[in-house]
Each structure stands twice: as structure tokens, then as C-alpha cells.
Write a protein that holds these residues in place. Structure first.
Motif, PDB file in Angstrom:
ATOM      1  N   THR A 272      15.879  97.092 -65.610  1.00 41.32           N
ATOM      2  CA  THR A 272      15.507  96.451 -64.346  1.00 41.32           C
ATOM      3  C   THR A 272      16.684  96.437 -63.383  1.00 41.32           C
ATOM      4  N   LEU A 273      17.866  96.075 -63.896  1.00 40.93           N
ATOM      5  CA  LEU A 273      19.053  96.035 -63.049  1.00 40.93           C
ATOM      6  C   LEU A 273      19.415  97.442 -62.568  1.00 40.93           C
ATOM      7  N   ALA A 274      19.300  98.429 -63.433  1.00 39.82           N
ATOM      8  CA  ALA A 274      19.601  99.813 -63.039  1.00 39.82           C
ATOM      9  C   ALA A 274      18.656 100.271 -61.928  1.00 39.82           C
ATOM     10  N   ASN A 275      17.390  99.932 -62.052  1.00 42.50           N
ATOM     11  CA  ASN A 275      16.434 100.289 -61.006  1.00 42.50           C
ATOM     12  C   ASN A 275      16.761  99.588 -59.696  1.00 42.50           C
ATOM     13  N   ALA A 276      17.118  98.312 -59.779  1.00 42.88           N
ATOM     14  CA  ALA A 276      17.467  97.573 -58.567  1.00 42.88           C
ATOM     15  C   ALA A 276      18.660  98.213 -57.867  1.00 42.88           C
ATOM     16  N   GLN A 277      19.662  98.612 -58.646  1.00 35.49           N
ATOM     17  CA  GLN A 277      20.833  99.280 -58.088  1.00 35.49           C
ATOM     18  C   GLN A 277      20.461 100.613 -57.439  1.00 35.49           C
ATOM     19  N   ALA A 278      19.638 101.381 -58.119  1.00 34.69           N
ATOM     20  CA  ALA A 278      19.246 102.692 -57.604  1.00 34.69           C
ATOM     21  C   ALA A 278      18.388 102.567 -56.351  1.00 34.69           C
ATOM     22  N   PHE A 279      17.450 101.626 -56.353  1.00 38.46           N
ATOM     23  CA  PHE A 279      16.600 101.403 -55.180  1.00 38.46           C
ATOM     24  C   PHE A 279      17.461 101.003 -53.982  1.00 38.46           C
ATOM     25  N   LEU A 301      19.910 106.751 -60.827  1.00 38.94           N
ATOM     26  CA  LEU A 301      19.485 105.934 -61.965  1.00 38.94           C
ATOM     27  C   LEU A 301      20.450 106.010 -63.147  1.00 38.94           C
ATOM     28  N   SER A 302      20.793 107.207 -63.583  1.00 44.18           N
ATOM     29  CA  SER A 302      21.686 107.334 -64.745  1.00 44.18           C
ATOM     30  C   SER A 302      23.074 106.811 -64.418  1.00 44.18           C
ATOM     31  N   GLN A 303      23.517 107.049 -63.187  1.00 47.22           N
ATOM     32  CA  GLN A 303      24.803 106.540 -62.742  1.00 47.22           C
ATOM     33  C   GLN A 303      24.817 105.002 -62.761  1.00 47.22           C
ATOM     34  N   ALA A 304      23.713 104.398 -62.312  1.00 47.17           N
ATOM     35  CA  ALA A 304      23.604 102.941 -62.299  1.00 47.17           C
ATOM     36  C   ALA A 304      23.652 102.380 -63.712  1.00 47.17           C
ATOM     37  N   LEU A 305      22.939 103.025 -64.635  1.00 46.95           N
ATOM     38  CA  LEU A 305      22.945 102.559 -66.033  1.00 46.95           C
ATOM     39  C   LEU A 305      24.345 102.583 -66.627  1.00 46.95           C
ATOM     40  N   SER A 306      25.094 103.623 -66.278  1.00 44.34           N
ATOM     41  CA  SER A 306      26.445 103.763 -66.845  1.00 44.34           C
ATOM     42  C   SER A 306      27.427 102.723 -66.321  1.00 44.34           C
ATOM     43  N   LYS A 307      27.077 102.064 -65.229  1.00 46.71           N
ATOM     44  CA  LYS A 307      27.971 101.086 -64.616  1.00 46.71           C
ATOM     45  C   LYS A 307      27.553  99.641 -64.909  1.00 46.71           C
ATOM     46  N   ILE A 308      26.675  99.461 -65.886  1.00 45.77           N
ATOM     47  CA  ILE A 308      26.198  98.124 -66.246  1.00 45.77           C
ATOM     48  C   ILE A 308      26.856  97.647 -67.525  1.00 45.77           C
ATOM     49  N   THR A 309      27.361  96.421 -67.511  1.00 45.38           N
ATOM     50  CA  THR A 309      27.935  95.802 -68.710  1.00 45.38           C
ATOM     51  C   THR A 309      27.327  94.417 -68.899  1.00 45.38           C
ATOM     52  N   GLU A 310      27.295  93.993 -70.136  1.00 45.53           N
ATOM     53  CA  GLU A 310      26.786  92.653 -70.418  1.00 45.53           C
ATOM     54  C   GLU A 310      27.908  91.641 -70.203  1.00 45.53           C
ATOM     55  N   VAL A 311      27.545  90.483 -69.629  1.00 50.87           N
ATOM     56  CA  VAL A 311      28.549  89.458 -69.359  1.00 50.87           C
ATOM     57  C   VAL A 311      28.156  88.129 -70.030  1.00 50.87           C
TER      58      VAL A 311
END
Length: 311
Positions: A272-279, A301-311
Motif C-alpha cells: 500500500t505504501l509503495a503504491n502511494a509513493q508511486a502514485f 513501483l519497484s523503486q518505491a518498494l526498495s526504499k521502504i523500511t519498517e520502523v
């Protein structure tokens, strides 16, 4: 059904200039016009991704027919209350030399008591169990500040899922009705907290305080710095994507559309977060308030996924 509410729609007029100089005569290189308002922008994006919605709110004046015609041409259903006042025009000035974006937003029409009552009655009629309701954007000063609280309460009582994207008193009042999801930006969240949120920890703690108040999920947009998505199950932080910015208008609305789209598709929190970033990233690469498309978001999309970390 997805229902988007736009209480203060606007015709977005975008002027493209080189070397904009206040106090002088400036000549535009090009001009474009888009029907807008945050809820309408959400519906425009959802339509591009195969999700049908109904736009409602207030429309009036000489722009009323333009909005209705454009929505029909885009295949988007509408059920607005037609008011006596005029729908506003917002002017966006894009300076290509300085890469600066200036918004001049009009206040909007006065909503009379009978028009507000008509809208509340219409809203009660169209919202059904299982619907997704998006309450986003501002309202003219004639509309009660607790309007989103009222609408959230009505929708939730009917079994609908409610997502709110607002600021100031409108946002603060809506929280009292416990919306299922909210999408403030860092500025709006800072206003609510009464202090500037300096760090990711500040933002995370503020988001969790919202959840303690009854909010189900919190997406915080951070502009070029990315975003954060907090739910009862997880918290993820996305770094910003580097893109060629042509307009900053509508990026947050696209992120709201991504939240709706992701929920309907059953995506997990990280997706969901990756989609929000890509949109959002795709939207700022488009001039005016054009709606992003699946082909627009695909490179991100793939770029957004690669830049997501859990906090």
C-alpha cells in the motif's frame, strides 16, 4: 461503491512561465485547465485504475455545466447539490526557470442553509453498507467546521469505510468520529500536535496518538522526503523518489486514491505504501492536475518498494 466528497471544488488553471516576476507583466508560455478539488482528483485517478466512484458535494455558477460535462466525458458518476453561488477558480503559476510553484486559491462560494441541508440529506441517501467514503479538502467558511465529523458519523453508522484528508479544525473535528483512515501531511499533523514534528520518531508517535483516538490507519505524506504508513499491525517509512517535478498539485490526492485502490485490491501495508509513493511521484511529473495512469506509475513501483523500511 466509492463515494468522494468535494465541498469546495475548483477549476484549476495552470500558467506555465519562464522567470515569473511579481509586480511586472508576465506572459504565459502555455495555459491548461483541469476540473479539480481534492475529492474530484481522487475520483479522476481511481477511474484511470478501473475503480468507479461517485463524486458529490457542491457545484454552482457558470462552471457547473463544465464540471458535469467533464465528469461525464471521463466516465465518472456525479451527484452534486447545485448551489446559487459560483464554483471557484484556483490559479497555479509554474516558473520553469526557478522551478517554483505558486498557488493562488480562491475562498469558494457561500453555502446557504438550505443547500447544506439538501447535501446532508443526499449524503444520507447515497451511502450504503460496504461503501468507501473519501472526505477530502477544505470547505468554504460558511460550512460548519464539524462537517467532516458529521459525515464520518453518518457513513460509519451505515457501515461504510471512511478515509479523511483534511487540515485544521475540519481534520480535528473529523477525528472525534473515528475515521477508518486519515492522510495528513507533516504540516497538517504538526498543526494538530501544536508543534513542529522534527524527526521520524516525532511523526510516528503523533500517528500512534491518532490511532489511540480511534483512527484505524494513518498515512503521513512528507513531500519530497517520502511518507510513513502506520497501522495496528505495522509501521513503514518510505524515502522519497527523485522525479522531474512539473506540478505539485494533486500528489496528495493521488496518494489517497492509492489507499483506496490498495484496500480494494487487498494489498498488504508495505504494498500500500509503495503504491502511494508511486502514485504521488507519477502525479508530480504531470502538468496541471492530470490523473496518473497505470503506465505512469509503473516505472516507480519497484523503486518505491526498495526504499521502504519498517520502523
Amino acid at each position: 461503491m466509492v463515494i468522494t466528497v468535494t465541498l469546495n471544488p475548483a477549476l484549476d488553471k495552470t500558467l506555465i512561465l519562464e522567470d515569473f516576476t511579481p509586480g511586472m507583466v508576465n506572459r504565459a508560455l502555455s495555459v491548461r485547465q483541469d476540473i479539480g478539488g481534492k475529492g474530484i482528483n481522487v475520483s479522476k485517478v481511481l477511474k484511470e485504475f478501473g475503480v468507479q466512484s461517485v463524486c458529490t458535494g457542491f457545484l454552482g455558477g457558470n462552471l457547473r455545466e463544465l464540471f458535469l460535462r467533464e465528469l461525464k466525458n471521463k466516465g465518472i458518476d456525479s451527484d452534486f447539490v447545485l448551489i446559487r453561488g459560483n464554483t471557484r477558480t484556483n490559479t497555479k503559476v509554474v516558473d520553469r526557470v526557478r522551478n517554483e510553484f505558486t498557488d493562488i486559491n480562491e475562498p469558494g462560494a457561500v453555502i446557504e442553509k438550505d443547500e447544506l441541508e439538501e447535501f446532508l440529506g443526499k449524503f444520507e441517501e447515497i451511502v450504503k453498507s460496504g461503501d468507501t467514503v473519501v472526505l477530502s479538502g477544505g470547505a468554504s467558511s460558511s460550512v460548519p467546521k464539524d462537517i467532516y465529523r458529521t459525515l464520518t458519523g453518518i457513513a460509519k453508522a451505515r457501515g461504510a469505510y471512511v478515509l479523511v484528508d483534511a487540515e485544521g479544525e475540519l481534520f480535528e473535528e473529523a477525528l472525534k468520529a473515528g475515521p477508518d483512515a486519515v492522510k495528513p501531511n507533516d504540516y497538517e499533523l504538526s498543526l494538530l500536535e501544536g508543534k513542529k514534528l522534527e524527526t521520524d520518531d516525532d511523526i510516528l508517535e503523533a500517528a500512534r496518538r491518532l490511532m489511540d483516538k480511534g483512527v484505524g490507519k494513518v498515512m503521513v505524506s512528507l513531500g519530497a522526503d517520502g511518507s510513513m504508513y502506520v497501522t495496528k499491525d505495522s509501521a513503514f517509512r518510505a524515502k522519497g523518489l527523485k522525479v522531474d517535478v512539473k506540478s505539485t498539485v494533486g500528489a496528495g490526492d493521488s496518494m489517497v486514491a492509492a489507499l483506496v485502490y490498495s484496500r480494494l485490491k487487498g494489498f498488504d501495508d508495505k504494498e500500500t505504501l509503495a503504491n502511494a509513493q508511486a502514485f504521488g511521484a507519477a502525479t508530480v511529473t504531470l502538468e496541471g492536475t492530470q490523473a496518473c495512469t497505470p503506465s505512469d506509475i509503473a516505472p516507480y513501483l519497484s523503486q518505491a518498494l526498495s526504499k521502504i523500511t519498517e520502523v
